[in-house]
Design a protein around this motif. Structure first.
Motif, PDB file in Angstrom:
ATOM      1  N   UNK A  26      12.633  20.429 -19.815  1.00  0.00           N
ATOM      2  CA  UNK A  26      11.365  19.833 -20.238  1.00  0.00           C
ATOM      3  C   UNK A  26      11.438  18.309 -20.281  1.00  0.00           C
ATOM      4  N   UNK A  27      12.590  17.772 -19.935  1.00  0.00           N
ATOM      5  CA  UNK A  27      12.802  16.328 -20.050  1.00  0.00           C
ATOM      6  C   UNK A  27      12.193  15.603 -18.846  1.00  0.00           C
ATOM      7  N   UNK A  28      10.862  15.701 -18.737  1.00  0.00           N
ATOM      8  CA  UNK A  28      10.134  15.018 -17.668  1.00  0.00           C
ATOM      9  C   UNK A  28       9.432  13.800 -18.272  1.00  0.00           C
ATOM     10  N   UNK A  29       8.956  12.930 -17.418  1.00  0.00           N
ATOM     11  CA  UNK A  29       8.382  11.662 -17.878  1.00  0.00           C
ATOM     12  C   UNK A  29       7.216  11.881 -18.837  1.00  0.00           C
ATOM     13  N   UNK A  30       6.318  12.789 -18.489  1.00  0.00           N
ATOM     14  CA  UNK A  30       5.128  12.992 -19.320  1.00  0.00           C
ATOM     15  C   UNK A  30       5.493  13.490 -20.713  1.00  0.00           C
ATOM     16  N   UNK A  31       6.483  14.385 -20.805  1.00  0.00           N
ATOM     17  CA  UNK A  31       6.912  14.849 -22.126  1.00  0.00           C
ATOM     18  C   UNK A  31       7.621  13.748 -22.902  1.00  0.00           C
ATOM     19  N   UNK A  32       8.324  12.880 -22.197  1.00  0.00           N
ATOM     20  CA  UNK A  32       8.944  11.732 -22.855  1.00  0.00           C
ATOM     21  C   UNK A  32       7.878  10.819 -23.464  1.00  0.00           C
ATOM     22  N   UNK A  33       6.774  10.644 -22.735  1.00  0.00           N
ATOM     23  CA  UNK A  33       5.663   9.835 -23.251  1.00  0.00           C
ATOM     24  C   UNK A  33       5.019  10.515 -24.464  1.00  0.00           C
ATOM     25  N   UNK A  34       4.854  11.836 -24.380  1.00  0.00           N
ATOM     26  CA  UNK A  34       4.280  12.581 -25.513  1.00  0.00           C
ATOM     27  C   UNK A  34       5.112  12.358 -26.765  1.00  0.00           C
ATOM     28  N   UNK A  35       6.431  12.478 -26.647  1.00  0.00           N
ATOM     29  CA  UNK A  35       7.303  12.289 -27.807  1.00  0.00           C
ATOM     30  C   UNK A  35       7.234  10.852 -28.315  1.00  0.00           C
ATOM     31  N   UNK A  36       7.213   9.878 -27.403  1.00  0.00           N
ATOM     32  CA  UNK A  36       7.120   8.477 -27.815  1.00  0.00           C
ATOM     33  C   UNK A  36       5.804   8.205 -28.548  1.00  0.00           C
ATOM     34  N   UNK A  37       4.719   8.783 -28.068  1.00  0.00           N
ATOM     35  CA  UNK A  37       3.422   8.575 -28.712  1.00  0.00           C
ATOM     36  C   UNK A  37       3.356   9.268 -30.066  1.00  0.00           C
ATOM     37  N   UNK A  38       4.025  10.405 -30.194  1.00  0.00           N
ATOM     38  CA  UNK A  38       4.093  11.059 -31.498  1.00  0.00           C
ATOM     39  C   UNK A  38       4.865  10.203 -32.494  1.00  0.00           C
ATOM     40  N   UNK A  39       5.951   9.605 -32.033  1.00  0.00           N
ATOM     41  CA  UNK A  39       6.714   8.703 -32.908  1.00  0.00           C
ATOM     42  C   UNK A  39       5.861   7.513 -33.334  1.00  0.00           C
ATOM     43  N   UNK A  40       5.098   6.987 -32.397  1.00  0.00           N
ATOM     44  CA  UNK A  40       4.257   5.836 -32.689  1.00  0.00           C
ATOM     45  C   UNK A  40       3.137   6.206 -33.665  1.00  0.00           C
ATOM     46  N   UNK A  41       2.516   7.367 -33.446  1.00  0.00           N
ATOM     47  CA  UNK A  41       1.451   7.823 -34.342  1.00  0.00           C
ATOM     48  C   UNK A  41       2.005   8.107 -35.734  1.00  0.00           C
ATOM     49  N   UNK A  42       3.203   8.670 -35.793  1.00  0.00           N
ATOM     50  CA  UNK A  42       3.831   8.956 -37.089  1.00  0.00           C
ATOM     51  C   UNK A  42       4.065   7.672 -37.867  1.00  0.00           C
ATOM     52  N   UNK A  43       4.535   6.645 -37.192  1.00  0.00           N
ATOM     53  CA  UNK A  43       4.752   5.353 -37.848  1.00  0.00           C
ATOM     54  C   UNK A  43       3.426   4.742 -38.301  1.00  0.00           C
ATOM     55  N   UNK A  44       2.390   4.884 -37.463  1.00  0.00           N
ATOM     56  CA  UNK A  44       1.075   4.337 -37.796  1.00  0.00           C
ATOM     57  C   UNK A  44       0.503   5.024 -39.036  1.00  0.00           C
ATOM     58  N   UNK A  45       0.648   6.349 -39.104  1.00  0.00           N
ATOM     59  CA  UNK A  45       0.143   7.087 -40.258  1.00  0.00           C
ATOM     60  C   UNK A  45       0.916   6.736 -41.521  1.00  0.00           C
ATOM     61  N   UNK A  46       2.185   6.434 -41.380  1.00  0.00           N
ATOM     62  CA  UNK A  46       2.957   5.989 -42.546  1.00  0.00           C
ATOM     63  C   UNK A  46       2.434   4.664 -43.068  1.00  0.00           C
ATOM     64  N   UNK A  47       1.971   3.793 -42.159  1.00  0.00           N
ATOM     65  CA  UNK A  47       1.361   2.526 -42.598  1.00  0.00           C
ATOM     66  C   UNK A  47       0.069   2.789 -43.357  1.00  0.00           C
ATOM     67  N   UNK A  48      -0.748   3.723 -42.847  1.00  0.00           N
ATOM     68  CA  UNK A  48      -1.994   4.054 -43.539  1.00  0.00           C
ATOM     69  C   UNK A  48      -1.727   4.712 -44.895  1.00  0.00           C
ATOM     70  N   UNK A  49      -0.620   5.439 -45.005  1.00  0.00           N
ATOM     71  CA  UNK A  49      -0.308   6.107 -46.268  1.00  0.00           C
ATOM     72  C   UNK A  49       0.047   5.119 -47.374  1.00  0.00           C
ATOM     73  N   UNK A  50       0.259   3.850 -47.018  1.00  0.00           N
ATOM     74  CA  UNK A  50       0.540   2.814 -48.013  1.00  0.00           C
ATOM     75  C   UNK A  50      -0.721   2.090 -48.463  1.00  0.00           C
ATOM     76  N   UNK A  51      -1.883   2.546 -47.961  1.00  0.00           N
ATOM     77  CA  UNK A  51      -3.140   1.905 -48.310  1.00  0.00           C
ATOM     78  C   UNK A  51      -3.464   2.107 -49.782  1.00  0.00           C
ATOM     79  N   UNK A  52      -4.194   1.166 -50.341  1.00  0.00           N
ATOM     80  CA  UNK A  52      -4.647   1.288 -51.726  1.00  0.00           C
ATOM     81  C   UNK A  52      -5.842   2.228 -51.859  1.00  0.00           C
ATOM     82  N   UNK A  53      -6.416   2.579 -50.731  1.00  0.00           N
ATOM     83  CA  UNK A  53      -7.563   3.496 -50.721  1.00  0.00           C
ATOM     84  C   UNK A  53      -7.016   4.914 -50.890  1.00  0.00           C
TER      85      UNK A  53
END
Length: 485
Positions: free
Chosen positions: A206-233
């Motif tokens: 399964x180690x094809x380019x598109x799946x590598x991009x999927x995993x990278x984007x999941x890592x990026x989204x996970x980090x982004x959501x962690x930033x939102x989880x620090x919101x005061x809202x």
């Protein structure tokens, strides 16, 4: 397919499909079948005389293709998915957000507030529009990931290895070459095979380019959501934590275990262009950062809970725009709040945000009127009309009704409580002169079309204006112009 409107089964090619709706389907067949929508297989259940299931139509309109496979027979059916006329589409929703921010920025600049909060370009930082995009589309991404997970891209990979000769299952030219080179020779030919031979093993990966991009984007989204989880809202924080847990589980999917994440810039491959599922995945992340005109960051939040609240705010800002184009705005500072070195667009319930006009009139969002308020009071219940124009000691009430698509008569009848229940404190005379409902779509019932007619409005001092994202509000503009000029 089952047509709820006529309570009958209808052939697929004749079915009237609407976006974001579910439809039951049934196929009479003794043999196994496969039904796909946009090349994605649909789940089904075996029943005594055939197969049945449920089709979830996506929140999109346009041509959609179904394929039915039964043994060697394959048939394709194209249908058109119509927009749901009862509510705004996803594109209109995004336009609501964009136009609220754009008009707010114009008011901000005209108000003389000497702080530069503008930003342009491809924004990767946290922002209100980005959060609203995530919140309104994360379930769609979850559905897309499930489809990716059920049928991930894979390739056959050839791998050369040295194995014991008794484990050799396939003789290849490279194996023969290895035998000739390393076997013990006698008289110019191999006399004894070596104990280990070189072989080629073919394995699925399964180690094809598109799946590598999927995993990278999941890592990026996970980090982004962690930033939102620090919101005061608190609401944003709670939901961001929930979505972050979703992404964590996705990253542990079996097909991603042996995939290495991609680093660097991402290229648009043919798979991302044409694959029915990976294309949707790629587009989702393209739109995640596609906010070139974002002005306010996560601290400058609009207190939105549902689309109808955004629609109310959008209607208010569209009225502000109409007044601005008539050169009537004087002071818009009260719709902004200064906090933590940021100016916030402060439009929310019970805030009574006020804009002052040059002719002495005011435009108020969520005006509170109760038994102890001045100069107007209510002798019955506490009233909070969404939008109120106050001019020459008279009130004009405008009430956005996003969720009203039919039965305007009942909705308009409720407006009598404003006309009859709000009085002047000093004279006890009725204070509300005219009342109007704002709707995203025009009424379809013949008896309700008169409410949009200017003659009806002039006669009864009430009626309905159509406020549709991307539509024309010329009738309302003419009413405003006639009120002030």
């Amino acid at each position: 397919m089952w047509d709820q409107a006529i309570q009958s089964w209808v052939p697929l090619e004749e079915m009237f499909l609407e976006e974001a709706k579910s439809y039951r389907w049934y196929c009479k067949s003794d043999e196994p079948i496969q039904l796909t929508m946009q090349s994605v297989p649909l789940s089904m259940t075996k029943i005594p005389d055939g197969w049945e299931g449920v089709i979830e139509i996506p929140f999109q309109s346009g041509i959609i293709q179904f394929e039915i496979c039964k043994g060697e027979q394959h048939s394709k059916v194209e249908c058109y998915v119509y927009p749901d006329g009862r509510k705004v589409t996803l594109q209109q929703y995004e336009r609501l957000l964009q136009e609220v921010i754009e008009e707010a920025m114009i008011c901000f600049q005209q108000g003389g507030l000497e702080v530069d909060v503008s930003a342009t370009g491809f924004a990767r930082n946290c922002s209100l529009l980005q959060w609203n995009y995530i919140e309104n589309n994360i379930t769609q991404l979850r559905s897309i990931f499930r489809k990716v997970e059920s049928h991930p891209l894979r390739v056959l990979q050839r791998k050369e290895e040295i194995v014991r000769r008794e484990r050799i299952k396939l003789i290849t030219p490279s194996t023969l070459s290895w035998m000739e080179r390393y076997g013990e020779s006698y008289g110019g030919s191999p006399s004894r095979l070596p104990s280990h031979l070189k072989s080629t093993r073919v394995e699925e990966t399964f180690n094809v380019y598109e799946n590598q991009v999927v995993l990278a984007q999941l890592n990026e989204l996970h980090k982004l959501l962690q930033d939102y989880s620090k919101s005061n809202h608190s609401v944003i924080k709670q939901k961001a934590i929930q979505y972050s847990n979703w992404v964590s589980r996705w990253k542990k999917s079996d097909f991603l275990n042996k995939v290495k994440p991609h680093f660097g810039s991402i290229k648009t491959t043919q798979v991302f262009r044409k694959h029915p599922v990976y294309r949707l995945w790629f587009q989702w992340f393209q739109d995640l950062y596609n906010f070139k005109d974002i002005i306010f960051d996560i601290k400058d939040r609009l207190p939105l809970k549902d689309t109808y609240e955004l629609y109310e705010i959008w209607c208010y800002m569209q009225i502000v725009k109409s007044l601005r184009e008539l050169d009537l705005l004087q002071d818009t500072a009260e719709i902004f709040t200064y906090q933590d070195d940021h100016y916030l667009l402060s439009l929310s319930e019970n805030k009574q945000s006020v804009i002052h006009l040059i002719n002495g009139a005011t435009l108020t969002y969520q005006k509170i009127i109760q038994n102890n308020t001045k100069p107007y009071y209510s002798y019955t219940q506490r009233m909070i009309p969404d939008i109120v124009i106050e001019y020459r000691e008279s009130l004009y009430v405008l009430d956005p009704k996003y969720r009203v698509s039919t039965n305007l008569s009942t909705a308009l009848g409720e407006m009598h409580k404003y006309r009859d229940g709000i009085l002047h404190r000093e004279s006890d005379q009725k204070a509300v002169k005219e009342v109007y409902i704002l709707t995203p779509q025009r009424a379809i019932m013949p008896e309700e079309k008169d409410y949009y007619n200017r003659e009806f409005q002039q006669k009864y001092k009430m009626g309905t204006f159509c406020f549709t994202p991307g539509g024309d509000i010329g009738e309302f503009n003419r009413w405003v112009e006639g009120l002030f000029i």
